[in-house]
Design a protein around this motif. Structure first.
Motif, mmCIF file in Angstrom:
data_model
loop_
_atom_site.group_PDB
_atom_site.id
_atom_site.type_symbol
_atom_site.label_atom_id
_atom_site.label_comp_id
_atom_site.label_asym_id
_atom_site.label_seq_id
_atom_site.Cartn_x
_atom_site.Cartn_y
_atom_site.Cartn_z
ATOM 1 N N LEU A 134 0.823 -1.167 -0.219
ATOM 2 C CA LEU A 134 -0.128 -0.072 -0.046
ATOM 3 C C LEU A 134 0.753 1.309 -0.014
ATOM 4 N N CYS A 135 2.025 1.172 0.722
ATOM 5 C CA CYS A 135 2.948 2.371 0.704
ATOM 6 C C CYS A 135 3.372 2.563 -0.745
ATOM 7 N N VAL A 136 4.028 1.748 -1.402
ATOM 8 C CA VAL A 136 4.367 1.691 -2.827
ATOM 9 C C VAL A 136 3.424 2.212 -3.655
ATOM 10 N N LEU A 137 1.983 1.488 -3.628
ATOM 11 C CA LEU A 137 1.111 1.987 -4.676
ATOM 12 C C LEU A 137 0.374 3.715 -4.282
ATOM 13 N N SER A 138 0.686 4.046 -2.945
ATOM 14 C CA SER A 138 0.084 5.406 -2.405
ATOM 15 C C SER A 138 1.393 6.529 -2.611
ATOM 16 N N HIS A 139 2.561 6.131 -2.907
ATOM 17 C CA HIS A 139 3.574 6.864 -2.863
ATOM 18 C C HIS A 139 3.452 7.834 -4.185
ATOM 19 N N PRO A 140 3.925 9.178 -3.988
ATOM 20 C CA PRO A 140 3.946 10.101 -5.212
ATOM 21 C C PRO A 140 4.475 9.765 -6.379
ATOM 22 N N ALA A 141 5.596 8.678 -6.259
ATOM 23 C CA ALA A 141 6.153 8.402 -7.497
ATOM 24 C C ALA A 141 5.341 7.226 -8.262
ATOM 25 N N VAL A 142 4.390 6.790 -7.551
ATOM 26 C CA VAL A 142 3.727 5.461 -8.501
ATOM 27 C C VAL A 142 2.217 6.133 -8.560
ATOM 28 N N ALA A 143 1.521 6.617 -7.278
ATOM 29 C CA ALA A 143 0.184 7.259 -7.339
ATOM 30 C C ALA A 143 -0.776 6.571 -7.876
ATOM 31 N N ARG A 144 -0.909 5.333 -7.413
ATOM 32 C CA ARG A 144 -2.000 4.391 -7.936
ATOM 33 C C ARG A 144 -3.141 4.503 -6.910
ATOM 34 N N LEU A 145 -3.003 4.860 -5.704
ATOM 35 C CA LEU A 145 -3.859 4.837 -4.498
ATOM 36 C C LEU A 145 -3.606 6.528 -4.037
ATOM 37 N N PRO A 146 -4.669 6.903 -3.337
ATOM 38 C CA PRO A 146 -4.630 8.280 -2.858
ATOM 39 C C PRO A 146 -3.323 8.525 -1.707
ATOM 40 N N GLN A 147 -2.774 9.626 -2.020
ATOM 41 C CA GLN A 147 -1.505 9.829 -1.214
ATOM 42 C C GLN A 147 -1.767 9.983 0.307
ATOM 43 N N ASP A 148 -3.087 9.996 0.750
ATOM 44 C CA ASP A 148 -3.236 10.223 2.229
ATOM 45 C C ASP A 148 -3.236 8.883 2.902
ATOM 46 N N LEU A 149 -3.125 7.943 2.129
ATOM 47 C CA LEU A 149 -2.818 6.592 2.633
ATOM 48 C C LEU A 149 -1.289 6.266 2.784
ATOM 49 N N TYR A 150 -0.432 6.845 2.335
ATOM 50 C CA TYR A 150 0.934 6.797 2.429
ATOM 51 C C TYR A 150 1.434 6.504 3.993
ATOM 52 N N PHE A 151 1.363 7.856 4.723
ATOM 53 C CA PHE A 151 1.910 7.846 6.051
ATOM 54 C C PHE A 151 1.332 7.009 7.057
ATOM 55 N N PRO A 152 -0.309 6.794 7.136
ATOM 56 C CA PRO A 152 -0.972 5.793 7.824
ATOM 57 C C PRO A 152 -0.366 4.334 7.540
ATOM 58 N N CYS A 153 -0.153 4.077 6.521
ATOM 59 C CA CYS A 153 0.337 2.555 6.055
ATOM 60 C C CYS A 153 1.807 2.534 6.439
ATOM 61 N N LEU A 154 2.533 3.716 6.204
ATOM 62 C CA LEU A 154 3.925 3.546 6.495
ATOM 63 C C LEU A 154 4.073 3.255 8.015
ATOM 64 N N GLY A 155 3.129 3.980 8.959
ATOM 65 C CA GLY A 155 3.162 3.714 10.505
ATOM 66 C C GLY A 155 2.756 2.154 10.808
ATOM 67 N N ALA A 156 1.516 1.885 10.080
ATOM 68 C CA ALA A 156 1.133 0.609 10.615
ATOM 69 C C ALA A 156 2.089 -0.411 9.914
ATOM 70 N N GLY A 157 2.890 -0.169 8.847
ATOM 71 C CA GLY A 157 4.154 -1.254 8.552
ATOM 72 C C GLY A 157 4.998 -1.319 9.619
ATOM 73 N N PHE A 158 5.387 -0.268 9.929
ATOM 74 C CA PHE A 158 6.433 -0.042 10.857
ATOM 75 C C PHE A 158 6.233 -0.968 12.160
ATOM 76 N N ALA A 159 5.066 -0.864 12.664
ATOM 77 C CA ALA A 159 4.317 -1.581 13.734
ATOM 78 C C ALA A 159 4.340 -3.050 13.567
ATOM 79 N N ALA A 160 4.083 -3.122 12.243
ATOM 80 C CA ALA A 160 3.881 -4.596 11.932
ATOM 81 C C ALA A 160 5.397 -5.363 11.686
#
Length: 261
Positions: A220-246
């Motif tokens: 999800l981080c890759v798909l929402s990253h500005p360089a890819v922009a396949r998903l809304p960018q608002d998802l990037y940081f929440p997914c990044l935080g959740a990924g770090f916790a996981a």
């Protein structure tokens, strides 16, 4: 009085003088310097090659972190090997001591460095004049012994010097002199009913869940990253935080699995 020492098992690396403090502090400093060099050098090279700065920063951060964790595990394993001593005393009594537990220290870097050098001085005394330390634990029973590639994990019942009996996880790093003799001593204390008492271990299940969540968040981080922009960018940081916790949970359960817990 515990009697005289019949046999002692120490790290095979140093027979005349311990280098625990030098190796430990040198390893920490070397890992830090290598991680900084990797990030700085990779940033300069990536920008010179015209790579996207956002993606470059993520890759370098993950790469430097993974390398630091790997090297830190090796330094920690060597530190544990140097600091752990087994004693066979008169009366067929087996003791274990982790020299790091005998040294009190604060939380600062200078306190940690001073503690490492104090452990080295303690090990030097053990090399020159072996004696059972006052803080050694007596191994009463070995409930489970698991062999890994570089070490054995021992789940034991031990008695503290104050008489309290607790369960403790001990580690035997492979390569000790007369290691087979120590293994026989431990096997003699292994409980015959330990296999009957073993319960289903939930650690592999939680390890798998953590890995799947970490992989999903990374995607999800890759798909929402500005360089890819396949998903809304608002998802990037929440997914990044959740990924770090996981990822933290994944590392925790990997350690538990390797320790046989």
């Amino acid at each position: 009085m515990q009697g005289s020492i019949l046999h002692i098992w120490m790290s095979p690396g140093d027979t005349k003088k311990s280098r625990y403090g030098v190796r430990t502090l040198g390893g920490v400093i070397g890992i830090t310097a290598l991680a900084l060099l990797l990030v700085a050098g990779g940033t300069v090279l990536g920008l010179a090659m015209g790579w996207p700065a956002e993606l470059l920063s993520v890759v370098l951060c993950l790469g430097a972190t993974a390398l630091a964790v790997l090297l830190a595990a090796r330094v920690g394993r060597r530190s544990l090997q140097d600091a752990t001593i087994f004693f066979l005393m008169e009366g067929d009594r087996l003791f274990v001591v982790d020299a790091r537990r005998l040294v009190s220290h604060g939380r600062g870097l200078l306190s940690q460095a001073a503690a490492a050098m104090e452990v080295q001085r303690f090990l030097d005394r053990m090399i020159q004049s072996p004696d059972l330390p006052a803080g050694a634990d007596e191994i009463l029973k070995v409930e489970r012994m698991r062999e890994n590639r570089s070490h054995y994990v021992l789940s034991c019942q031990v008695r503290h010097p104050n008489g309290q009996v607790i369960r403790r996880t001990c580690f035997l790093i492979k390569g000790m002199e007369d290691q087979e003799l120590l293994l026989r001593q431990l096997e003699r204390r292994e409980r015959w009913d330990s296999a009957l008492e073993q319960k289903a271990n939930p650690t592999p299940f939680f390890l798998l869940i953590s890995a799947l969540v970490c992989a999903g968040c990374a995607a999800l981080c890759v798909l929402s990253h500005p360089a890819v922009a396949r998903l809304p960018q608002d998802l990037y940081f929440p997914c990044l935080g959740a990924g770090f916790a996981a990822l933290c949970c994944l590392v925790y359960f990997v350690i538990r699995h390797r320790r046989g817990m």
